[in-house]
Enzyme design. Structure first.
Site, mmCIF file in Angstrom:
data_model
loop_
_atom_site.group_PDB
_atom_site.id
_atom_site.type_symbol
_atom_site.label_atom_id
_atom_site.label_comp_id
_atom_site.label_asym_id
_atom_site.label_seq_id
_atom_site.Cartn_x
_atom_site.Cartn_y
_atom_site.Cartn_z
ATOM 1 N N PRO A 89 3.519 -3.662 0.453
ATOM 2 C CA PRO A 89 4.784 -3.637 1.189
ATOM 3 C C PRO A 89 4.643 -4.269 2.569
ATOM 4 O O PRO A 89 3.673 -4.031 3.277
ATOM 5 C CB PRO A 89 5.107 -2.148 1.294
ATOM 6 N N CYS A 90 5.641 -5.086 2.896
ATOM 7 C CA CYS A 90 5.510 -5.891 4.108
ATOM 8 C C CYS A 90 6.464 -5.438 5.202
ATOM 9 O O CYS A 90 6.533 -6.062 6.243
ATOM 10 C CB CYS A 90 5.782 -7.356 3.784
ATOM 11 N N ASN A 91 7.192 -4.341 4.984
ATOM 12 C CA ASN A 91 8.188 -3.935 5.984
ATOM 13 C C ASN A 91 7.599 -3.858 7.385
ATOM 14 O O ASN A 91 8.240 -4.210 8.365
ATOM 15 C CB ASN A 91 8.761 -2.551 5.629
#
Length: 358
Positions: A89-91
């Site tokens: 996840p790159c949030n």
């Protein structure tokens, strides 16, 4: 059998999303047909996403998709693999977000991929994230991730891929690290963009050739309010709500940052701007000719999914899934380069645009 003699790579995935990487991997083909990638298991925490993945990637093996938060997953029981992919996840690493890096909720999730590398020792892996990861935590996040991958026993080949340079009709830039286990005598090279210089990457061609059938899945029109429809009449292709000449009553009352994607219409002759999962407040992608937001099927075309790829869930859920995905056409170029590396087939390559020694 010597590990480097494997030709059928069983692929495991964490954070698999709706299957952009898996579809690219399992459809990758090289001259030697013995070399191929097959699905073994996958994990994601979102129910609709897992249904989409199962339907399109492994309809005959639904139990191979583990729908659970990775923090609750028993990695030891997943099963042996030869290859591993994870778009962690790159949030917290995104340039658009606040860039909390390791301090955010998602920053530390890459460590579950490291656990897979240590447990299953796959011959190679592909890790994907946003370009912003390089500068998160003053560059320390990227440094730590690389150190952990090297410590797990892999040589790393990172590159910032600009997918529009690989035939994808969308300006989407992602940092992808290919890792090859250090005892394997194969050197991966970054696939060259040269074969794609003549590719038509205009969003018009992507969305109109061939035309989307009226009964295509995930092609419902979004509902526009009257004021949005009226505003779009004044916005020319390539313009947004701040660069168009809008009548006073249609102007946006926004203080501070004027995000260029707000009510931005596509330029039909260029690749689309980055497809994201958001959609509120004018962040849908807007059609270059019609006064409306794109349908999910049009967005899926910009992500290079075939029209036969059916996304499960509500319209909002599908929009998020498509925005999360890796463009299949771009990822396939990388998977084919990996297969060629193992098969000993030559291919056009170029220097990485990330200079630090790995």
């Amino acid at each position: 059998m010597h590990s480097s003699d494997v030709t059928r790579f069983r692929l495991g995935e964490l954070f698999c999303g709706p299957g952009g990487l898996a579809y690219a991997a399992t459809t990758a083909k090289i001259k030697n047909p013995q070399y191929k990638i097959v699905h073994k298991w996958a994990n994601d925490c979102d129910f609709d996403t897992c249904r989409t993945y199962t339907r399109n990637i492994c309809p005959d093996d639904p139990l191979s998709v583990f729908c659970d938060d990775v923090r609750n997953l028993n990695i030891d029981t997943l099963g042996d693999i030869d290859a591993f992919a994870y778009g962690f996840p790159c949030n917290d690493f995104s340039v658009v977000g606040e860039q909390k890096g390791f301090d955010g909720n998602f920053g530390g999730l890459y460590t579950y991929g490291i656990r897979v590398l240590n447990k299953y020792r796959p011959l190679w892996f592909l890790a994907e994230n946003v370009g912003g990861i390089k500068s998160a935590n003053d560059g320390m996040a990227f440094k730590k991730i690389r150190e952990d991958m090297i410590a797990a026993g892999y040589r790393l080949y990172p590159n910032l891929y600009k997918f529009e340079e690989y035939g994808v009709p969308q300006a989407r830039h992602r940092l992808i690290i290919v890792g090859i286990r250090e005892d394997i005598p194969c050197e991966f090279k970054i696939p060259s963009t040269a074969p794609y210089t003549e590719a038509d990457v205009s969003c018009r061609t992507a969305m109109e050739t061939p035309p989307i059938k009226s009964d295509a899945p995930n092609n419902e029109l979004t509902r526009q309010s009257a004021i949005v429809t009226e505003r779009l009449k004044y916005i020319k292709p390539g313009q947004n709500a701040f660069t168009a000449e809008l009548p006073e009553e249609l102007k946006l009352n926004v203080k501070g940052a004027k995000i260029s994607q707000i009510y931005k219409r596509l330029d039909p002759d260029k690749p689309a701007y980055t497809v994201t999962g958001s959609g509120g407040g004018g962040t849908h992608i807007y059609h270059y000719r019609e006064n409306r937001a794109l349908t999910n099927r049009e967005r899926a075309r910009l992500q290079t999914f075939p029209d036969s790829y059916v996304f499960e869930g509500s319209k909002e859920s599908v929009r998020k899934q498509i925005g999360m995905a890796v463009p299949a056409r771009g990822a396939r170029v990388i998977f084919e380069a990996i297969l060629k590396t193992f098969a000993g087939e030559k291919y056009a390559s170029m220097e990485s645009n990330i200079n630090e020694k790995m």
